[in-house]
Design a protein around this motif. Structure first.
Motif, PDB file in Angstrom:
ATOM      1  N   PHE A  60       7.516  16.741 -13.555  1.00 40.99           N
ATOM      2  CA  PHE A  60       6.378  17.621 -13.296  1.00 40.99           C
ATOM      3  C   PHE A  60       6.570  18.945 -14.015  1.00 40.99           C
ATOM      4  O   PHE A  60       7.636  19.565 -13.909  1.00 40.99           O
ATOM      5  CB  PHE A  60       6.217  17.870 -11.794  1.00 40.99           C
ATOM      6  CG  PHE A  60       5.803  16.656 -11.015  1.00 40.99           C
ATOM      7  CD1 PHE A  60       4.472  16.378 -10.805  1.00 40.99           C
ATOM      8  CD2 PHE A  60       6.755  15.783 -10.513  1.00 40.99           C
ATOM      9  CE1 PHE A  60       4.077  15.253 -10.098  1.00 40.99           C
ATOM     10  CE2 PHE A  60       6.371  14.658  -9.800  1.00 40.99           C
ATOM     11  CZ  PHE A  60       5.031  14.393  -9.594  1.00 40.99           C
ATOM     12  N   THR A  61       5.548  19.369 -14.758  1.00 46.40           N
ATOM     13  CA  THR A  61       5.535  20.651 -15.459  1.00 46.40           C
ATOM     14  C   THR A  61       4.171  21.294 -15.278  1.00 46.40           C
ATOM     15  O   THR A  61       3.254  20.707 -14.696  1.00 46.40           O
ATOM     16  CB  THR A  61       5.795  20.443 -16.962  1.00 46.40           C
ATOM     17  OG1 THR A  61       4.693  19.720 -17.509  1.00 46.40           O
ATOM     18  CG2 THR A  61       7.082  19.693 -17.211  1.00 46.40           C
ATOM     19  N   ALA A  78      -7.842  30.602 -13.175  1.00 45.28           N
ATOM     20  CA  ALA A  78      -7.155  31.892 -13.073  1.00 45.28           C
ATOM     21  C   ALA A  78      -6.027  31.823 -12.044  1.00 45.28           C
ATOM     22  O   ALA A  78      -4.936  32.366 -12.259  1.00 45.28           O
ATOM     23  CB  ALA A  78      -8.154  32.989 -12.719  1.00 45.28           C
ATOM     24  N   GLY A  79      -6.288  31.165 -10.918  1.00 42.57           N
ATOM     25  CA  GLY A  79      -5.238  31.003  -9.921  1.00 42.57           C
ATOM     26  C   GLY A  79      -4.073  30.181 -10.452  1.00 42.57           C
ATOM     27  O   GLY A  79      -2.895  30.507 -10.218  1.00 42.57           O
ATOM     28  N   MET A  80      -4.356  29.110 -11.190  1.00 38.05           N
ATOM     29  CA  MET A  80      -3.295  28.271 -11.743  1.00 38.05           C
ATOM     30  C   MET A  80      -2.537  29.007 -12.849  1.00 38.05           C
ATOM     31  O   MET A  80      -1.333  28.801 -13.029  1.00 38.05           O
ATOM     32  CB  MET A  80      -3.883  26.968 -12.271  1.00 38.05           C
ATOM     33  CG  MET A  80      -4.401  26.035 -11.190  1.00 38.05           C
ATOM     34  SD  MET A  80      -3.160  25.659  -9.929  1.00 38.05           S
ATOM     35  CE  MET A  80      -1.885  24.882 -10.918  1.00 38.05           C
ATOM     36  N   LYS A  81      -3.202  29.855 -13.628  1.00 28.70           N
ATOM     37  CA  LYS A  81      -2.500  30.664 -14.630  1.00 28.70           C
ATOM     38  C   LYS A  81      -1.488  31.591 -13.947  1.00 28.70           C
ATOM     39  O   LYS A  81      -0.349  31.757 -14.418  1.00 28.70           O
ATOM     40  CB  LYS A  81      -3.498  31.482 -15.439  1.00 28.70           C
ATOM     41  CG  LYS A  81      -2.848  32.411 -16.473  1.00 28.70           C
ATOM     42  CD  LYS A  81      -3.878  33.248 -17.196  1.00 28.70           C
ATOM     43  CE  LYS A  81      -3.213  34.137 -18.244  1.00 28.70           C
ATOM     44  NZ  LYS A  81      -2.259  35.088 -17.632  1.00 28.70           N
ATOM     45  N   TYR A  82      -1.909  32.159 -12.829  1.00 27.68           N
ATOM     46  CA  TYR A  82      -1.004  33.035 -12.079  1.00 27.68           C
ATOM     47  C   TYR A  82       0.226  32.255 -11.624  1.00 27.68           C
ATOM     48  O   TYR A  82       1.375  32.731 -11.743  1.00 27.68           O
ATOM     49  CB  TYR A  82      -1.753  33.632 -10.892  1.00 27.68           C
ATOM     50  CG  TYR A  82      -0.885  34.403  -9.922  1.00 27.68           C
ATOM     51  CD1 TYR A  82      -0.537  35.730 -10.170  1.00 27.68           C
ATOM     52  CD2 TYR A  82      -0.426  33.812  -8.755  1.00 27.68           C
ATOM     53  CE1 TYR A  82       0.250  36.433  -9.279  1.00 27.68           C
ATOM     54  CE2 TYR A  82       0.367  34.509  -7.855  1.00 27.68           C
ATOM     55  CZ  TYR A  82       0.700  35.821  -8.115  1.00 27.68           C
ATOM     56  OH  TYR A  82       1.486  36.507  -7.244  1.00 27.68           O
ATOM     57  N   THR A 130      11.713  20.595 -16.054  1.00 25.76           N
ATOM     58  CA  THR A 130      10.893  19.745 -15.196  1.00 25.76           C
ATOM     59  C   THR A 130      11.537  19.634 -13.831  1.00 25.76           C
ATOM     60  O   THR A 130      12.711  19.967 -13.647  1.00 25.76           O
ATOM     61  CB  THR A 130      10.749  18.333 -15.788  1.00 25.76           C
ATOM     62  OG1 THR A 130      12.052  17.749 -15.898  1.00 25.76           O
ATOM     63  CG2 THR A 130      10.114  18.381 -17.163  1.00 25.76           C
ATOM     64  N   TYR A 131      10.788  19.180 -12.898  1.00 27.50           N
ATOM     65  CA  TYR A 131      11.326  18.911 -11.562  1.00 27.50           C
ATOM     66  C   TYR A 131      11.229  17.416 -11.315  1.00 27.50           C
ATOM     67  O   TYR A 131      10.169  16.824 -11.425  1.00 27.50           O
ATOM     68  CB  TYR A 131      10.547  19.672 -10.486  1.00 27.50           C
ATOM     69  CG  TYR A 131      11.155  19.495  -9.118  1.00 27.50           C
ATOM     70  CD1 TYR A 131      10.791  18.419  -8.312  1.00 27.50           C
ATOM     71  CD2 TYR A 131      12.114  20.369  -8.644  1.00 27.50           C
ATOM     72  CE1 TYR A 131      11.365  18.252  -7.081  1.00 27.50           C
ATOM     73  CE2 TYR A 131      12.682  20.204  -7.408  1.00 27.50           C
ATOM     74  CZ  TYR A 131      12.311  19.138  -6.621  1.00 27.50           C
ATOM     75  OH  TYR A 131      12.886  18.971  -5.392  1.00 27.50           O
ATOM     76  N   THR A 132      12.336  16.797 -10.999  1.00 26.81           N
ATOM     77  CA  THR A 132      12.372  15.358 -10.738  1.00 26.81           C
ATOM     78  C   THR A 132      12.458  15.151  -9.245  1.00 26.81           C
ATOM     79  O   THR A 132      13.396  15.606  -8.592  1.00 26.81           O
ATOM     80  CB  THR A 132      13.589  14.711 -11.424  1.00 26.81           C
ATOM     81  OG1 THR A 132      13.551  15.016 -12.809  1.00 26.81           O
ATOM     82  CG2 THR A 132      13.569  13.214 -11.225  1.00 26.81           C
ATOM     83  N   TYR A 173       5.904  28.220 -11.755  1.00 25.50           N
ATOM     84  CA  TYR A 173       5.663  27.430 -10.552  1.00 25.50           C
ATOM     85  C   TYR A 173       4.730  26.265 -10.870  1.00 25.50           C
ATOM     86  O   TYR A 173       3.763  26.432 -11.601  1.00 25.50           O
ATOM     87  CB  TYR A 173       5.034  28.333  -9.477  1.00 25.50           C
ATOM     88  CG  TYR A 173       4.771  27.635  -8.176  1.00 25.50           C
ATOM     89  CD1 TYR A 173       5.775  27.514  -7.232  1.00 25.50           C
ATOM     90  CD2 TYR A 173       3.528  27.102  -7.896  1.00 25.50           C
ATOM     91  CE1 TYR A 173       5.542  26.876  -6.033  1.00 25.50           C
ATOM     92  CE2 TYR A 173       3.287  26.465  -6.703  1.00 25.50           C
ATOM     93  CZ  TYR A 173       4.299  26.347  -5.770  1.00 25.50           C
ATOM     94  OH  TYR A 173       4.057  25.709  -4.595  1.00 25.50           O
ATOM     95  N   VAL A 174       5.022  25.084 -10.357  1.00 26.82           N
ATOM     96  CA  VAL A 174       4.175  23.920 -10.564  1.00 26.82           C
ATOM     97  C   VAL A 174       3.644  23.457  -9.214  1.00 26.82           C
ATOM     98  O   VAL A 174       4.379  23.434  -8.230  1.00 26.82           O
ATOM     99  CB  VAL A 174       4.940  22.778 -11.281  1.00 26.82           C
ATOM    100  CG1 VAL A 174       6.105  22.301 -10.468  1.00 26.82           C
ATOM    101  CG2 VAL A 174       4.013  21.611 -11.582  1.00 26.82           C
TER     102      VAL A 174
END
Length: 971
Positions: free
Chosen positions: A788-789, A719-723, A765-767, A729-730
């Motif tokens: 990263f995604t 639930a925290g990661m879904k938020y 993505t973030y490189t 945000y990754v």
């Protein structure tokens, strides 16, 4: 006029000086209570003060230079001689620490901790002092801080390990605190001399951490013996535990007040044990003291299977009330029944046998095999038997005899006539019942079967008519729903119609005499109808129809999934799913301090009270403390501090985490209370999580939580990661070590040091430009391309699921990072942890799909975990578990492929080394002995936690599989 004025000034100056001196004396008296270790070296600012209080002399060493920078003040004790066996000593310190907030203008340089050091030596070096010879033991923080008017004395005890030389020194380092050391007590622990289980053991010095249990041999007392040398173990806390090979009194002796004395006359003891002498059992006797057993009296016996020291028993009396009941005369049957004997001889293993005599024309002979008994004619435990196959118009005599386990022992001497037997005679006049002797198939069609059968021959004088009853059923009928069809017939021939084509049926026939007597029935016979021809065209047509339906469903699904076909209402729904708030990267601000002020609340340092050091972070120490803001209730908090000597970049990096955390507001994300930035010593204040990091908490409570509870923890993390993902945000460093647990087992995501923002594009993505990547938790595309995604966070969440279900086990065990990457690229995935529900493991595998677009989203994960929690029965199906793969190291070998050389090496390989002493104390010292252990053996040596018990048991199963490959993970 000038002289009197001058004299008055002198007097006034003297009074002021006296007042100041007295005030200083009072303050120093608060610090100086007692100090038992005399210092031989005092560097820099330490001072010793002696005062008399209630007639006793007290000393204290104090230092208070909170206003000066870069303090490094040392205080060393005299040489402390060590007893050769004492490698571990305890240092108890009584001290006072003054609250930094009580000093005006010095709070920026003030500290509230000091350090303890030690140095070993074989001789007293006198006043020579070199800091380089000392090694740090620990940092000491007070539980209670002294304010201006409230004196608080703290007592802390620390352990100094692995001492080996003749003596040692202790030293105390002050780095800028206001402290006073009142007393230092140095001691070691011993296990006192004792007598346990008839074995005496001498006083023993307790061991250290590397020798948690020290083995001590004992000596047995008189008339006591022990198969193995009596031993006991001395713990590090000075307590005796786990006696092994204890002494026991010899046979014929019992323990009385730590001595062994002979059994009295009429008592016995058969073996060496800790038991008392027992009185001789029934029907036995003992004529002398110190007896090892009690022999039977005359006329009483012990059966071969009786314990040699059990009671003796006599022969049973005859059964009573023998009755023959002929309720089925025409069937050639009768029932014999009787009552148990009045005297069983003191035994409960009574059995019965039935003997039959048939008499014809005054000639009697044994019935032999002609008569049948149900269930049997001998070894009967019930008091009745069914006798069948009797012939009509004959005299029968039945004798029932009672037996027990000692009956055969009495036969060689003399068998008392009629003491165990009861006889009855009767004249049987029943008819010969008809019996079905065979059944055969005459003809069959797809819907009918024609059958016939034969009947046994009957005496010529008896020829009443016979009727038949036919029972049949389908062979494949469910046993709980069997349907019989019954036909009553006058002839031994029938055609059964209206049957199903190509179907097997079971038939049974029973014959009846004209007066209603039931005869014997046939065995159940199987016959099958002919199959009906299959219309090929119909089958083809059905297949075509199925194909058409499948195509229609496929096209319909495509049309539903096509974006161009979305309805207005569906578009409105998807718009509502977008988060109202999006994360802002604080690194985009030209001045990072602006980001901190925008997203975090500034707290005045006077509102924060540090209580105790609970850890060390990347930037400095972490404290447990109290936040008491105006208008708010006092709450427990965690306080991250920035260590002295930081650079401006380090300060900005330290506060950037607060800029990130301040944007989040969710029950499963660690809550930021505020920051301290307007003073030199910056602090980040967050909510306090009582149980700390999730991985360590699970390791400390291995096996104590059910699958339902563990899945509940995972649901909170998801639930925290879904938020976070909804805020674009990754996290980049999702792992059990970065999940915190409070006292209600609620899990919260923390540690945003590696986190980065996603671009506006959902697939953006973030490189990274460099830096370390946590290989074991990172998705393969993030390792290979530094992309990263949220999908890579889903991969990491799968690893967290594995950690939780494995109670904090290290992912991929002791494999190197290179081996982990190679194994993942070759499609290896972590196996299911022990007792992991199948549905949970399947979700893990979905999170670890190579194609990131096919991995579930965090919203899907939360929905699935909710379904599992609403249906606890879904967690009962356990995923397949292979102990060779799922417990760190496979098969019978260590990490280098060679067999385990010792029990301790094997236990270390499965992370159960805490039980090494248990195995040793139980005498299990070779791997061959390990392979013979069962679950009960593992419990008996002291393994009680269910998780630990299963881990060791499953590992032993893996060890027994000698045909398995030595290394499943050879990569």
């Amino acid at each position: 006029m000038l002289l009197p004025l001058f004299i008055m000034l002198i007097i006034l100056s003297f009074l002021i000086k006296t007042f100041i001196t007295c005030l200083i004396d009072v303050l120093v008296l608060l610090w100086c209570i007692k100090f038992i270790c005399r210092a031989t070296h005092s560097a820099n600012k330490w001072e010793v003060v002696q005062r008399t209080l209630n007639g006793s002399q007290f000393y204290s060493y104090s230092v208070c230079n909170v206003g000066e920078r870069e303090q490094d003040n040392w205080l060393r004790t005299t040489f402390i001689q060590r007893r050769p066996a004492a490698s571990r000593v305890f240092v108890e310190i009584q001290f006072i620490v003054r609250d930094c907030n009580s000093f005006d203008g010095a709070s920026l340089t003030c500290k509230e901790t000091f350090n303890l050091y030690t140095s070993e030596s074989d001789a007293d070096v006198g006043t020579t002092f070199r800091k380089g010879q000392f090694k740090k033991v620990t940092t000491i923080a007070p539980d209670e801080i002294t304010s201006k008017n409230d004196l608080r004395i703290n007592t802390e005890t620390r352990v100094v390990e692995n001492l080996s030389r003749k003596g040692f020194y202790l030293a105390f380092q002050d780095i800028g605190a206001c402290i006073a050391i009142l007393s230092v007590r140095v001691y070691y622990k011993t296990c006192p001399a004792t007598v346990k289980s008839l074995a005496s053991f001498p006083e023993t010095v307790a061991g250290g951490e590397n020798q948690a249990l020290k083995e001590v041999n004992g000596v047995c007392t008189d008339n006591a013996i022990s198969e193995n040398l009596p031993r006991i173990y001395c713990t590090v806390d000075g307590e005796w535990v786990v006696p092994v090979g204890q002494c026991q009194c010899k046979p014929g002796y019992e323990e009385v007040e730590d001595t062994c004395q002979e059994c009295q006359q009429g008592f016995f003891k058969a073996a060496a044990s800790g038991d008392k002498c027992e009185p001789c059992p029934a029907n036995t006797q003992s004529l002398k003291s110190g007896a090892l057993s009690c022999p039977c009296m005359d006329g009483f016996y012990r059966a071969p299977n009786d314990p040699p020291n059990g009671p003796c028993s006599g022969l049973p009396s005859a059964p009573k009330d023998l009755v023959a009941t002929t309720t089925q005369l025409s069937a050639g049957k009768l029932v014999l029944s009787w009552s148990p004997p009045a005297d069983t001889g003191g035994r409960n293993d009574i059995t019965y046998s039935v003997d039959c005599q048939r008499c014809e024309s005054n000639v009697c002979q044994a019935c032999g095999e002609k008569i049948r008994y149900e269930p049997a004619s001998t070894g009967l435990t019930d008091t009745k038997v069914l006798v069948s196959e009797l012939d009509a118009h004959l005299n029968y005599t039945f004798t029932v005899e009672a037996h027990s386990g000692v009956s055969l022992l009495a036969l060689p001497r003399s068998k008392p006539p009629s003491t165990s037997a009861l006889t009855t005679s009767l004249h049987y006049t029943g008819e010969y019942p008809p019996k079905i002797t065979s059944m055969r198939l005459v003809e069959r069609t797809p819907t009918s079967l024609s059958l016939s059968w034969d009947v046994s021959p009957r005496p010529r004088a008896l020829s009443p008519p016979i009727r038949y009853e036919l029972n049949y059923r389908k062979k494949d009928d469910n046993l709980g729903m069997t349907t019989y069809t019954v036909l009553k017939l006058e002839k031994n021939l029938v055609q059964v119609n209206e049957l199903n084509p190509g179907t097997a049926y079971l038939f049974r026939v029973q014959a009846f005499t004209g007066d209603g007597g039931a005869g014997g029935s046939s065995m159940e016979e199987q016959f099958e109808t002919l199959p009906e021809a299959v219309i090929f065209g119909a089958a083809v047509g059905g297949a075509v129809m199925l194909f058409i339906v499948a195509v229609v469903l496929f096209l319909r699904r495509r049309s539903v999934n096509a974006p161009s076909q979305l309805t207005t209402s569906y578009l409105l729904f998807t718009e509502q799913l977008k988060p109202l708030k999006t994360y802002v990267d604080p690194h985009t601000y030209e001045d990072p301090n602006v980001a901190v002020l925008k997203f975090a609340t500034e707290i005045h340092p006077s509102h924060v009270t540090k209580q105790k050091v609970i850890g060390a972070g990347e930037f400095g120490e972490v404290y447990r403390g109290i936040l008491k803001a105006p208008g708010r209730k006092e709450v427990a908090v965690a306080i991250k501090t920035l260590k002295p000597g930081y650079t401006e970049k380090q300060r900005q990096d330290f506060l950037s985490e607060a800029s990130i955390m301040g944007q989040f507001a969710h029950q499963n994300i660690i809550r930021l209370e505020g920051v301290v930035t307007k003073f030199k010593h910056a602090m980040i204040v967050t909510e306090y999580m009582e149980n700390g990091a999730l991985d360590r908490y699970l390791k400390d409570h291995d096996g104590e939580f059910s699958s339902f509870q563990l899945v509940g923890m995972l649901r909170g993390i998801a639930a925290g990661m879904k938020y976070l993902s909804d805020m674009s945000y990754v996290h980049r460093d999702l792992a059990a070590r970065n999940i915190l647990v409070n006292n209600t087992l609620e899990c919260k995501v923390s540690d945003f040091g590696l986190s980065r923002v996603l671009e506006d594009d959902p697939e953006g993505t973030y490189t990274t430009s460099g830096g370390k990547i946590p290989i074991r938790w990172t998705a393969p595309e993030a390792i290979a391309y530094r992309k990263f995604t949220s999908a890579s966070d889903v991969w990491s969440f799968g690893i967290v699921m594995w950690e939780v279900m494995a109670f904090g086990e290290r992912p991929y065990w002791d494999m190197s990072n290179h081996e982990v990457m190679k194994a993942i690229n070759e499609a290896f995935r972590l196996p299911a942890p022990m007792d992991c529900p199948s549905a949970v493991y399947q979700l893990m595998l979905q999170c670890w799909l190579q194609d990131r677009s096919k991995r579930p989203r965090f919203g899907d994960i939360v929905s699935l975990l909710d379904k599992l929690l609403r249906s606890p029965d879904s967690l009962k199906t356990i995923a397949d578990f292979d102990p060779r793969v799922s417990i760190r190291l496979p098969s019978t070998s260590g990490s280098d492929g060679s067999p385990f050389r010792s029990v301790s090496e094997w236990l270390e390989s499965i992370k159960m080394s805490q039980y090494s002493e248990n195995f040793t104390c139980a005498g299990i010292v070779t791997m061959d002995q390990v392979l013979q252990m069962k679950n009960e053996d593992i419990k008996n040596i002291g393994v009680r936690l269910p998780g630990h018990l299963k881990r060791i048991a499953y590992s032993i199963l893996g060890l027994k599989d000698q045909t398995s490959t030595l290394s499943v993970f050879a990569v």
